[in-house]
Design a protein around this motif. Structure first.
Motif, PDB file in Angstrom:
ATOM      1  N   LYS A 220       3.880  10.471  -6.861  1.00 37.80           N
ATOM      2  CA  LYS A 220       4.819  10.883  -7.909  1.00 37.80           C
ATOM      3  C   LYS A 220       4.085  11.148  -9.221  1.00 37.80           C
ATOM      4  O   LYS A 220       4.451  12.051  -9.978  1.00 37.80           O
ATOM      5  N   TYR A 221       3.026  10.377  -9.492  1.00 38.58           N
ATOM      6  CA  TYR A 221       2.222  10.624 -10.693  1.00 38.58           C
ATOM      7  C   TYR A 221       1.554  12.000 -10.587  1.00 38.58           C
ATOM      8  O   TYR A 221       1.496  12.747 -11.568  1.00 38.58           O
ATOM      9  N   ALA A 222       1.057  12.335  -9.388  1.00 36.13           N
ATOM     10  CA  ALA A 222       0.415  13.636  -9.190  1.00 36.13           C
ATOM     11  C   ALA A 222       1.411  14.770  -9.424  1.00 36.13           C
ATOM     12  O   ALA A 222       1.063  15.799 -10.015  1.00 36.13           O
ATOM     13  N   ASP A 223       2.663  14.584  -8.972  1.00 39.11           N
ATOM     14  CA  ASP A 223       3.692  15.598  -9.215  1.00 39.11           C
ATOM     15  C   ASP A 223       3.951  15.761 -10.714  1.00 39.11           C
ATOM     16  O   ASP A 223       4.046  16.879 -11.222  1.00 39.11           O
ATOM     17  N   LEU A 224       4.072  14.642 -11.414  1.00 36.22           N
ATOM     18  CA  LEU A 224       4.298  14.666 -12.859  1.00 36.22           C
ATOM     19  C   LEU A 224       3.127  15.332 -13.564  1.00 36.22           C
ATOM     20  O   LEU A 224       3.304  16.189 -14.437  1.00 36.22           O
TER      21      LEU A 224
ATOM     22  N   VAL B 223       0.837  -1.207   0.000  1.00 35.76           N
ATOM     23  CA  VAL B 223       0.000   0.000   0.000  1.00 35.76           C
ATOM     24  C   VAL B 223       0.870   1.255   0.000  1.00 35.76           C
ATOM     25  O   VAL B 223       0.638   2.189  -0.780  1.00 35.76           O
ATOM     26  N   ARG B 224       1.894   1.296   0.864  1.00 34.60           N
ATOM     27  CA  ARG B 224       2.775   2.462   0.922  1.00 34.60           C
ATOM     28  C   ARG B 224       3.480   2.685  -0.420  1.00 34.60           C
ATOM     29  O   ARG B 224       3.591   3.819  -0.897  1.00 34.60           O
ATOM     30  N   SER B 225       3.948   1.613  -1.008  1.00 35.22           N
ATOM     31  CA  SER B 225       4.638   1.704  -2.293  1.00 35.22           C
ATOM     32  C   SER B 225       3.693   2.194  -3.390  1.00 35.22           C
ATOM     33  O   SER B 225       4.058   3.028  -4.229  1.00 35.22           O
ATOM     34  N   GLY B 226       2.453   1.696  -3.390  1.00 36.46           N
ATOM     35  CA  GLY B 226       1.453   2.160  -4.359  1.00 36.46           C
ATOM     36  C   GLY B 226       1.092   3.618  -4.156  1.00 36.46           C
ATOM     37  O   GLY B 226       0.921   4.368  -5.132  1.00 36.46           O
ATOM     38  N   ASN B 227       1.012   4.048  -2.892  1.00 37.07           N
ATOM     39  CA  ASN B 227       0.725   5.453  -2.599  1.00 37.07           C
ATOM     40  C   ASN B 227       1.855   6.363  -3.076  1.00 37.07           C
ATOM     41  O   ASN B 227       1.615   7.486  -3.535  1.00 37.07           O
ATOM     42  N   GLU B 228       3.089   5.882  -2.972  1.00 35.91           N
ATOM     43  CA  GLU B 228       4.234   6.660  -3.453  1.00 35.91           C
ATOM     44  C   GLU B 228       4.156   6.835  -4.975  1.00 35.91           C
ATOM     45  O   GLU B 228       4.439   7.916  -5.493  1.00 35.91           O
ATOM     46  N   VAL B 229       3.753   5.782  -5.674  1.00 32.57           N
ATOM     47  CA  VAL B 229       3.578   5.892  -7.130  1.00 32.57           C
ATOM     48  C   VAL B 229       2.511   6.938  -7.438  1.00 32.57           C
ATOM     49  O   VAL B 229       2.705   7.800  -8.310  1.00 32.57           O
ATOM     50  N   ASP B 230       1.393   6.895  -6.716  1.00 35.35           N
ATOM     51  CA  ASP B 230       0.312   7.859  -6.952  1.00 35.35           C
ATOM     52  C   ASP B 230       0.772   9.296  -6.690  1.00 35.35           C
ATOM     53  O   ASP B 230       0.427  10.214  -7.432  1.00 35.35           O
TER      54      ASP B 230
ATOM     55  N   ALA C 278      -5.503  12.242 -22.648  1.00 31.65           N
ATOM     56  CA  ALA C 278      -4.720  11.201 -21.971  1.00 31.65           C
ATOM     57  C   ALA C 278      -4.777  11.374 -20.455  1.00 31.65           C
ATOM     58  O   ALA C 278      -4.836  10.391 -19.706  1.00 31.65           O
ATOM     59  N   LYS C 279      -4.766  12.618 -20.005  1.00 35.65           N
ATOM     60  CA  LYS C 279      -4.852  12.870 -18.556  1.00 35.65           C
ATOM     61  C   LYS C 279      -6.190  12.392 -18.014  1.00 35.65           C
ATOM     62  O   LYS C 279      -6.254  11.821 -16.930  1.00 35.65           O
ATOM     63  N   GLU C 280      -7.251  12.627 -18.772  1.00 34.89           N
ATOM     64  CA  GLU C 280      -8.586  12.186 -18.328  1.00 34.89           C
ATOM     65  C   GLU C 280      -8.685  10.671 -18.274  1.00 34.89           C
ATOM     66  O   GLU C 280      -9.312  10.117 -17.374  1.00 34.89           O
ATOM     67  N   SER C 281      -8.047   9.996 -19.224  1.00 39.78           N
ATOM     68  CA  SER C 281      -8.126   8.531 -19.263  1.00 39.78           C
ATOM     69  C   SER C 281      -7.294   7.898 -18.152  1.00 39.78           C
ATOM     70  O   SER C 281      -7.581   6.787 -17.717  1.00 39.78           O
ATOM     71  N   GLY C 282      -6.241   8.611 -17.709  1.00 40.06           N
ATOM     72  CA  GLY C 282      -5.380   8.064 -16.661  1.00 40.06           C
ATOM     73  C   GLY C 282      -4.444   6.969 -17.157  1.00 40.06           C
ATOM     74  O   GLY C 282      -3.768   6.330 -16.363  1.00 40.06           O
ATOM     75  N   ASN C 283      -4.395   6.756 -18.476  1.00 43.86           N
ATOM     76  CA  ASN C 283      -3.530   5.733 -19.048  1.00 43.86           C
ATOM     77  C   ASN C 283      -2.129   6.310 -19.226  1.00 43.86           C
ATOM     78  O   ASN C 283      -1.927   7.257 -19.980  1.00 43.86           O
ATOM     79  N   VAL C 284      -1.139   5.732 -18.532  1.00 45.09           N
ATOM     80  CA  VAL C 284       0.228   6.258 -18.546  1.00 45.09           C
ATOM     81  C   VAL C 284       0.848   6.160 -19.935  1.00 45.09           C
ATOM     82  O   VAL C 284       1.550   7.075 -20.369  1.00 45.09           O
ATOM     83  N   ASP C 285       0.576   5.082 -20.658  1.00 51.03           N
ATOM     84  CA  ASP C 285       1.133   4.925 -22.002  1.00 51.03           C
ATOM     85  C   ASP C 285       0.595   6.014 -22.930  1.00 51.03           C
ATOM     86  O   ASP C 285       1.356   6.613 -23.697  1.00 51.03           O
TER      87      ASP C 285
END
Length: 199
Positions: A37-41, A28-35, A83-90
Motif C-alpha cells: 500500500k505504501y508503494a501504491d501511495l 509477515v503478510r500484514s507487513g507486506n500489505e503495508v509495504d 522525504a521519499k528518499e528517507s522513507g520516513n512516513v511522517d
C-alpha cells in the motif's frame, strides 16, 4: 502410560510450534500489505511530482510575476523527493501537506489570468492533477487501513509475543498536519491581486 504422556507433550509442543509459525506468517503478510500500500501511495505521489513541472511551465507563460509561488512549488517538490528518499512516513506526510498548499496557490492564480484559465494545456494538466489528488486520497486511506491492521496484529495477545520475538514495531500512519485539516481560504477577487491562497 509414559508413552501416552510423551505423546501428549509432543502434541502440545507441535501445537505451540504451529501456532508460532501461523502468527509469525500473519505478521509477515500484514507487513507486506503495508509495504504494498505504501508503494501504491508512493506511485501516486510520484505521478503528481511528474505533472507539476509541466503545469508550472504552462503557468509561467502567462503569470511571469508569480515568482513566490514557483519558489514554493520548487521547495515543496524538493521536500517530497527528500522525504521519499528517507522513507520516513511522517516527513512524507509533512512534505505532502507543503505540496498541497503550494499547488492550491498555483491553481488559484488562474482566476487572475483569463488567458491561462482558457489554455487547453492548463485545463488538461489541472484535470490530470485533480484525478491524481483523488488517487492519492484513496491510496492514503488504503495505506492507513493496512497500517491499522498491521498494528492491531502485532498488538493483540498472543500475536504480540511473537511480534516482540520478531522485533516487529508499530508503523506510522500517513497523517495530515493540523493546518492541512482546514480548508484553505482562497480569494479570487482580482482587484486584490491576492494569489497566495490565504488571507
Amino acid at each position: 502410560m509414559k508413552s501416552k504422556g510423551l505423546i501428549g507433550i509432543l502434541a502440545v509442543l507441535a501445537l505451540l510450534v504451529i501456532g508460532f509459525f501461523t502468527m509469525s506468517n500473519s505478521i509477515v503478510r500484514s507487513g507486506n500489505e503495508v509495504d504494498a500500500k505504501y508503494a501504491d501511495l508512493d506511485a501516486q505521489l510520484q505521478r503528481r511530482n511528474d505533472l507539476i513541472p509541466n503545469l508550472v511551465e504552462v503557468t509561467k507563460g502567462y503569470a511571469k510575476h508569480e515568482e513566490k509561488i514557483y519558489t514554493d512549488i520548487a521547495n515543496a517538490r524538493a521536500s517530497m523527493l527528500s522525504a521519499k528518499e528517507s522513507g520516513n512516513v511522517d516527513d512524507l506526510s509533512k512534505a505532502n501537506d507543503q505540496m498541497t498548499g503550494a499547488l492550491g496557490r498555483l491553481l488559484a492564480i488562474q482566476e487572475n489570468y483569463p488567458d491561462l484559465k482558457a489554455n487547453q494545456n492548463f485545463i488538461q494538466l489541472s484535470d490530470e492533477l485533480a484525478g491524481t489528488e483523488n488517487r492519492i486520497a484513496v491510496a492514503r486511506k488504503d495505506y492507513n487501513g493496512a497500517v491499522k491492521d498491521y498494528n492491531n496484529t502485532i498488538s493483540v495477545f498472543p500475536t504480540s509475543i511473537v511480534a516482540s520475538m520478531r522485533g516487529a514495531h508499530k508503523k506510522e500512519m500517513f497523517k495530515a498536519s493540523e493546518s492541512a485539516k482546514e480548508a484553505p481560504k482562497v480569494d479570487f477577487n482580482t482587484d486584490s491581486n491576492s494569489t497566495d491562497g490565504s488571507k
